[in-house]
Motif scaffolding. Structure first.
Motif, mmCIF file in Angstrom:
data_model
loop_
_atom_site.group_PDB
_atom_site.id
_atom_site.type_symbol
_atom_site.label_atom_id
_atom_site.label_comp_id
_atom_site.label_asym_id
_atom_site.label_seq_id
_atom_site.Cartn_x
_atom_site.Cartn_y
_atom_site.Cartn_z
ATOM 1 N N LYS A 189 9.405 0.046 0.742
ATOM 2 C CA LYS A 189 9.726 -0.025 -0.677
ATOM 3 C C LYS A 189 9.389 1.322 -1.297
ATOM 4 O O LYS A 189 8.360 1.932 -0.986
ATOM 5 N N ILE A 190 10.276 1.812 -2.179
ATOM 6 C CA ILE A 190 10.063 3.100 -2.831
ATOM 7 C C ILE A 190 9.575 2.896 -4.258
ATOM 8 O O ILE A 190 10.095 2.056 -4.986
ATOM 9 N N SER A 191 8.578 3.649 -4.638
ATOM 10 C CA SER A 191 8.104 3.679 -6.017
ATOM 11 C C SER A 191 8.119 5.137 -6.469
ATOM 12 O O SER A 191 7.571 6.011 -5.795
ATOM 13 N N THR A 192 8.760 5.394 -7.601
ATOM 14 C CA THR A 192 8.849 6.766 -8.108
ATOM 15 C C THR A 192 7.997 6.894 -9.356
ATOM 16 O O THR A 192 8.220 6.202 -10.360
ATOM 17 N N VAL A 193 7.001 7.764 -9.278
ATOM 18 C CA VAL A 193 6.101 8.009 -10.405
ATOM 19 C C VAL A 193 6.098 9.494 -10.699
ATOM 20 O O VAL A 193 5.780 10.316 -9.823
ATOM 21 N N GLU A 194 6.489 9.850 -11.924
ATOM 22 C CA GLU A 194 6.554 11.250 -12.347
ATOM 23 C C GLU A 194 7.380 12.074 -11.365
ATOM 24 O O GLU A 194 6.957 13.128 -10.894
ATOM 25 N N ASN A 195 8.564 11.517 -11.043
ATOM 26 C CA ASN A 195 9.529 12.184 -10.152
ATOM 27 C C ASN A 195 9.014 12.392 -8.729
ATOM 28 O O ASN A 195 9.587 13.162 -7.963
ATOM 29 N N LYS A 196 7.949 11.687 -8.387
ATOM 30 C CA LYS A 196 7.411 11.787 -7.026
ATOM 31 C C LYS A 196 7.548 10.442 -6.329
ATOM 32 O O LYS A 196 7.094 9.416 -6.843
ATOM 33 N N LYS A 197 8.172 10.434 -5.175
ATOM 34 C CA LYS A 197 8.380 9.199 -4.426
ATOM 35 C C LYS A 197 7.142 8.833 -3.614
ATOM 36 O O LYS A 197 6.466 9.695 -3.049
ATOM 37 N N GLN A 198 6.887 7.525 -3.577
ATOM 38 C CA GLN A 198 5.860 6.985 -2.694
ATOM 39 C C GLN A 198 6.457 5.802 -1.940
ATOM 40 O O GLN A 198 7.409 5.174 -2.403
ATOM 41 N N TYR A 199 5.866 5.517 -0.773
ATOM 42 C CA TYR A 199 6.447 4.519 0.116
ATOM 43 C C TYR A 199 5.399 3.478 0.508
ATOM 44 O O TYR A 199 4.241 3.801 0.759
ATOM 45 N N ALA A 200 5.867 2.211 0.566
ATOM 46 C CA ALA A 200 5.000 1.116 1.016
ATOM 47 C C ALA A 200 5.740 0.328 2.091
ATOM 48 O O ALA A 200 6.899 -0.052 1.905
ATOM 49 N N LEU A 201 5.092 0.065 3.201
ATOM 50 C CA LEU A 201 5.712 -0.656 4.311
ATOM 51 C C LEU A 201 5.930 -2.119 3.945
ATOM 52 O O LEU A 201 5.015 -2.809 3.506
ATOM 53 N N LEU A 202 7.176 -2.594 4.152
ATOM 54 C CA LEU A 202 7.509 -3.991 3.907
ATOM 55 C C LEU A 202 7.492 -4.809 5.189
ATOM 56 O O LEU A 202 6.925 -5.885 5.248
ATOM 57 N N ASN A 203 8.163 -4.315 6.214
ATOM 58 C CA ASN A 203 8.126 -4.984 7.516
ATOM 59 C C ASN A 203 8.456 -3.993 8.616
ATOM 60 O O ASN A 203 8.976 -2.899 8.354
ATOM 61 N N ALA A 204 8.138 -4.379 9.840
ATOM 62 C CA ALA A 204 8.376 -3.523 11.001
ATOM 63 C C ALA A 204 8.748 -4.393 12.192
ATOM 64 O O ALA A 204 8.066 -5.370 12.486
ATOM 65 N N ILE A 205 9.839 -4.042 12.845
ATOM 66 C CA ILE A 205 10.294 -4.732 14.046
ATOM 67 C C ILE A 205 10.066 -3.795 15.226
ATOM 68 O O ILE A 205 10.541 -2.658 15.217
ATOM 69 N N VAL A 206 9.359 -4.271 16.231
ATOM 70 C CA VAL A 206 8.996 -3.431 17.374
ATOM 71 C C VAL A 206 9.692 -3.926 18.635
ATOM 72 O O VAL A 206 9.636 -5.114 18.961
ATOM 73 N N GLN A 207 10.363 -3.024 19.331
ATOM 74 C CA GLN A 207 11.040 -3.346 20.589
ATOM 75 C C GLN A 207 10.454 -2.468 21.688
ATOM 76 O O GLN A 207 10.629 -1.258 21.695
ATOM 77 N N VAL A 240 0.862 -1.179 0.000
ATOM 78 C CA VAL A 240 0.000 0.000 0.000
ATOM 79 C C VAL A 240 0.899 1.229 0.000
ATOM 80 O O VAL A 240 1.597 1.504 0.975
ATOM 81 N N TYR A 241 0.890 1.965 -1.090
ATOM 82 C CA TYR A 241 1.780 3.116 -1.225
ATOM 83 C C TYR A 241 1.113 4.392 -0.711
ATOM 84 O O TYR A 241 -0.099 4.577 -0.823
ATOM 85 N N ALA A 242 1.950 5.259 -0.138
ATOM 86 C CA ALA A 242 1.486 6.545 0.377
ATOM 87 C C ALA A 242 2.552 7.598 0.072
ATOM 88 O O ALA A 242 3.693 7.273 -0.264
ATOM 89 N N ASP A 243 2.182 8.844 0.230
ATOM 90 C CA ASP A 243 3.094 9.936 -0.134
ATOM 91 C C ASP A 243 4.247 10.094 0.853
ATOM 92 O O ASP A 243 5.302 10.616 0.492
ATOM 93 N N THR A 244 4.058 9.681 2.087
ATOM 94 C CA THR A 244 5.112 9.795 3.089
ATOM 95 C C THR A 244 5.254 8.475 3.842
ATOM 96 O O THR A 244 4.352 7.631 3.828
ATOM 97 N N LYS A 245 6.382 8.326 4.506
ATOM 98 C CA LYS A 245 6.613 7.098 5.294
ATOM 99 C C LYS A 245 5.627 7.039 6.456
ATOM 100 O O LYS A 245 5.133 5.955 6.798
ATOM 101 N N GLU A 246 5.359 8.173 7.071
ATOM 102 C CA GLU A 246 4.419 8.213 8.189
ATOM 103 C C GLU A 246 3.014 7.783 7.745
ATOM 104 O O GLU A 246 2.321 7.049 8.461
#
Length: 243
Positions: A126-144, A64-70
């Motif tokens: 994971k980064i996807s660049t479309v029309e020079n705009k980066k988008q981000y999709a979460l691959l995994n998360a480790i929580v401590q 699921v891609y979004a405009d920011t990592k957050e």
């Protein structure tokens, strides 16, 4: 009367004899069947059919891609990436370090649940660049999980033992995959002891040590971008150099 009792006794004896004959016959048939292998063959056939069934493969969640990592952290199904007790960890409170190239981003951040409890999170995107705009999709998360400092003090030997255990755990493939460069032996951790500045693993110092404040106490995030060693982590030479 005696004649009647005698007849009853003979009847009981006949029934008992018939029972014994049937028991012997059943036992004989069972042994014969086992000797021929039919029972065993049927049993093995059942095991084979069961073992040959296809086990459904684990399907990775769709990216699921979004405009920011957050935004990417909160756009996914929280229960897939964060344990039930750490659903709050998708919210970023303080960013400690970001590793990034053209394909991937790994972000180390702290998420505060309340003034006494929070979690250190290592999240890879994971980064996807479309029309020079980066988008981000979460691959995994480790929580401590982290709690505010208590009054209990541990000895220096115990601290070193804990450090060695953390190093071994951080070298397992799942955590090492947090690296943005495939093949790198990416080892990382966080401690509240300043002695980490004198840490040596296989004679190598951490690539970087970042100091940050957590619940009013100093913490040190450290990492090896690519530790050079052919040894398993259980055989690492780990030392804290003398001052």
């Amino acid at each position: 009367m005696k004649k009647v009792l005698k007849c009853i006794g003979l009847f009981i004896l006949a029934i008992f004899g018939l029972f014994m004959v049937l028991a012997v016959l059943i036992a004989f048939l069972a042994l014969k069947s086992k000797g021929n292998g039919s029972t065993v063959d049927n049993y093995q056939h059942m095991i084979f059919e069961f073992g040959a069934r296809k086990i459904p493969a684990f399907e990775e969640p769709e990216l699921v891609y979004a405009d920011t990592k957050e935004e990417a952290l909160v756009s996914v199904n929280q229960k897939i990436y964060f344990a039930e007790d750490y659903l709050y960890a998708s919210k970023v409170s303080d960013i400690i370090k970001i590793f990034e190239n053209d394909e991937y981003v790994t972000m180390v951040y702290f998420s505060k649940r309340d003034p006494k409890e929070g979690a250190l999170v290592f999240a890879k995107f994971k980064i996807s660049t479309v029309e020079n705009k980066k988008q981000y999709a979460l691959l995994n998360a480790i929580v401590q999980g982290h709690g505010s400092p208590g009054e209990t003090k541990i000895t220096q030997d115990k601290e070193f033992s804990i450090l060695c255990q953390l190093i071994q755990v951080s070298d397992i493939p799942y955590l090492r995959d947090l690296s943005i460069v495939e093949g790198d032996r990416f080892i990382l951790g966080s401690l509240n002891g300043e002695y980490v500045k004198r840490l040596k693993i296989e004679g190598q110092s951490p690539t970087e040590i970042i100091e940050y404040t957590l619940y009013g106490e100093r913490e040190y995030f450290w990492y090896y971008k690519n530790l050079i060693s052919d040894k398993p982590s259980s055989e690492f030479d780990i030392k804290i150099e003398e001052r």
